[in-house]
Design an enzyme around this catalytic site. Structure first.
Site, mmCIF file in Angstrom:
data_model
loop_
_atom_site.group_PDB
_atom_site.id
_atom_site.type_symbol
_atom_site.label_atom_id
_atom_site.label_comp_id
_atom_site.label_asym_id
_atom_site.label_seq_id
_atom_site.Cartn_x
_atom_site.Cartn_y
_atom_site.Cartn_z
ATOM 1 N N GLY A 95 42.023 34.086 49.684
ATOM 2 C CA GLY A 95 42.175 34.609 51.041
ATOM 3 C C GLY A 95 41.088 34.111 51.993
ATOM 4 O O GLY A 95 41.298 34.064 53.208
ATOM 5 N N ALA B 43 40.600 37.596 48.618
ATOM 6 C CA ALA B 43 41.041 38.985 48.777
ATOM 7 C C ALA B 43 40.308 39.798 47.718
ATOM 8 O O ALA B 43 39.919 39.260 46.676
ATOM 9 C CB ALA B 43 42.542 39.062 48.556
ATOM 10 N N GLU C 203 42.263 30.786 53.036
ATOM 11 C CA GLU C 203 43.455 31.033 53.868
ATOM 12 C C GLU C 203 43.044 31.509 55.257
ATOM 13 O O GLU C 203 43.652 31.134 56.260
ATOM 14 C CB GLU C 203 44.366 32.055 53.174
ATOM 15 N N GLU D 125 44.294 31.337 43.019
ATOM 16 C CA GLU D 125 45.179 32.462 42.696
ATOM 17 C C GLU D 125 45.924 32.324 41.370
ATOM 18 O O GLU D 125 46.092 33.297 40.644
ATOM 19 C CB GLU D 125 46.195 32.688 43.831
HETATM 20 N N1 COA Z 1 37.234 40.351 44.941
HETATM 21 C C1 COA Z 1 36.436 41.358 44.606
HETATM 22 N N2 COA Z 1 35.145 41.211 44.284
HETATM 23 C C2 COA Z 1 34.654 39.959 44.300
HETATM 24 C C3 COA Z 1 35.428 38.839 44.639
HETATM 25 C C4 COA Z 1 36.785 39.068 44.964
HETATM 26 N N3 COA Z 1 37.604 38.084 45.339
HETATM 27 N N4 COA Z 1 34.665 37.732 44.542
HETATM 28 C C5 COA Z 1 33.450 38.151 44.164
HETATM 29 N N5 COA Z 1 33.419 39.481 44.032
HETATM 30 C C6 COA Z 1 32.305 40.340 43.620
HETATM 31 C C7 COA Z 1 32.042 40.253 42.135
HETATM 32 O O1 COA Z 1 32.901 41.128 41.433
HETATM 33 C C8 COA Z 1 30.598 40.690 42.075
HETATM 34 O O2 COA Z 1 30.535 42.089 42.226
HETATM 35 P P1 COA Z 1 29.568 42.973 41.267
HETATM 36 O O3 COA Z 1 28.181 42.447 41.551
HETATM 37 O O4 COA Z 1 29.782 44.369 41.740
HETATM 38 O O5 COA Z 1 29.991 42.708 39.861
HETATM 39 C C9 COA Z 1 30.004 40.079 43.339
HETATM 40 O O6 COA Z 1 31.103 39.853 44.211
HETATM 41 C C10 COA Z 1 29.300 38.774 43.096
HETATM 42 O O7 COA Z 1 30.197 37.891 42.464
HETATM 43 P P2 COA Z 1 29.844 37.112 41.099
HETATM 44 O O8 COA Z 1 31.146 36.767 40.434
HETATM 45 O O9 COA Z 1 28.866 37.882 40.288
HETATM 46 O O10 COA Z 1 29.146 35.797 41.670
HETATM 47 P P3 COA Z 1 29.066 34.371 40.979
HETATM 48 O O11 COA Z 1 28.092 33.579 41.776
HETATM 49 O O12 COA Z 1 28.820 34.513 39.502
HETATM 50 O O13 COA Z 1 30.525 33.721 41.146
HETATM 51 C C11 COA Z 1 32.545 33.180 42.368
HETATM 52 C C12 COA Z 1 31.008 33.403 42.428
HETATM 53 C C13 COA Z 1 33.031 33.015 43.799
HETATM 54 C C14 COA Z 1 32.829 31.901 41.572
HETATM 55 C C15 COA Z 1 33.224 34.391 41.683
HETATM 56 O O14 COA Z 1 32.764 35.571 42.322
HETATM 57 C C16 COA Z 1 34.729 34.375 41.746
HETATM 58 O O15 COA Z 1 35.363 33.627 41.025
HETATM 59 N N6 COA Z 1 35.323 35.230 42.610
HETATM 60 C C17 COA Z 1 36.747 35.384 42.703
HETATM 61 C C18 COA Z 1 37.354 34.224 43.443
HETATM 62 C C19 COA Z 1 38.868 34.366 43.493
HETATM 63 O O16 COA Z 1 39.549 34.263 42.489
HETATM 64 N N7 COA Z 1 39.389 34.581 44.707
HETATM 65 C C20 COA Z 1 40.788 34.659 44.929
HETATM 66 C C21 COA Z 1 41.230 36.069 44.972
HETATM 67 S S1 COA Z 1 42.978 36.167 45.200
#
Ligand code: COA
Length: 260
Positions: free
Chosen positions: A112, A66, A115, A135
């Site tokens: 999400g 999400a 999910e 989460e």
């Molecule tokens: N919500 C909003 N933005 C998200 C996102 C999320 N769930 N997941 C990734 N993004 C965005 C990042 O903020 C980043 O945006 P920016 O370039 O404007 O800063 C872009 O997507 C790329 O992500 P980034 O974190 O730079 O990539 P990465 O390869 O370093 O890491 C992940 C990849 C998936 C490990 C990391 O993005 C992450 O942990 N995301 C969140 C996962 C999460 O907790 N999901 C559950 C949500 S309830």
């Protein structure tokens, strides 16, 4: 229909819906959730669509969760509403569609995103996919059905560990867990999903619709799945597909199902 965050394309009985926010790793914001609802609804109502494939654009992510930026300031009420609305219009909606939905998990499927993949009828994954429900690392719990569907698919102990550690598993582990049905290369992911879709399409779409209802009934409180199965089984006998399927078998030819 035109969308800002997704693509939807129908060809040869197959609708492919692609979540298309690669710069945000296809994170599910409110608008994307609404657009997905609209696209799934349209595909389900489209007589030409026999199977739906859901995937993410880019090489990195199916859906990274999400959109955290949208809910970071929510209070308890708004948090609850977010989960309730999302479950209603997307996650439960997809699970209960008449048309088979295959998730082609092409990278991160987190929160999400996992999910959503779990709400689809089944999943195939590319070798680079990573799945998890992170989460609790954000101080929240899965809110789009993850605490229910993950234990249904992998068992309670594995679900507890995945949720509590907020860790990710790779696609081979997901295969071993039964979270995905097949793992393949990144290039072969969509062709594999399409091949399975082709096999599904040869069968009766009305019978498949009844089978989805009966299988889903197994996981519903207060519903006797055996009774749903009996009802759906009986309903099949009134369909043109049943007449065609049984006649074709007796006449030693391939069935050509009218889909009604
Ligand atoms: N919500 C909003 N933005 C998200 C996102 C999320 N769930 N997941 C990734 N993004 C965005 C990042 O903020 C980043 O945006 P920016 O370039 O404007 O800063 C872009 O997507 C790329 O992500 P980034 O974190 O730079 O990539 P990465 O390869 O370093 O890491 C992940 C990849 C998936 C490990 C990391 O993005 C992450 O942990 N995301 C969140 C996962 C999460 O907790 N999901 C559950 C949500 S309830």
């Amino acid at each position: 229909m035109s969308y800002n965050n997704i693509l939807s394309e129908t060809q040869n009985g197959l609708t492919t819906i692609t979540i298309n926010r690669p710069k945000k790793l296809n994170a599910l914001n409110k608008e994307t959730i609404q657009e997905l609802h609209d696209a799934f609804k349209a595909a389900n109502e489209d007589a030409d669509t026999k199977v739906i494939i859901l995937t993410g654009s880019g090489e990195k992510a199916f859906v990274a969760g999400a959109d955290i930026s949208e809910f970071a300031n929510f209070d308890e009420y708004n948090g609850g509403q977010l989960a309730a609305k999302g479950q209603e219009i997307l996650f439960n909606f997809v699970e209960n569609l008449d048309t088979p939905v295959i998730a082609a998990v092409n990278g991160f499927a987190l929160g999400g995103g996992l999910e959503l993949a779990m709400a689809c009828h089944f999943r195939v994954a590319s070798i680079n996919a990573k799945m998890g429900l992170p989460e609790v690392s954000l101080g929240v719990i899965p809110g789009y059905g993850g605490t229910q569907r993950l234990p249904q698919l992998v068992g309670k102990g594995r679900a507890m560990e995945m949720v509590m550690t907020a860790g990710m598993i790779d696609s081979n582990q997901a295969l071993e867990y039964g979270l995905v049905n097949h793992v393949t290369t990144e290039e072969e992911l969509i062709p594999l999903a399409e091949k399975i879709a082709g096999k599904i399409m040869r069968n009766s779409s009305v019978a498949i619709k009844g089978a989805i209802k009966a299988i889903n009934a197994n996981f519903r409180d207060g519903v006797n799945g055996y009774e749903v199965e009996i009802e759906e089984f009986g309903n099949c006998f009134g369909t043109d597909d049943f007449k065609e399927g049984t006649s074709a078998f007796l006449e030693k030819r391939k069935a050509d199902f009218p889909g009604k």
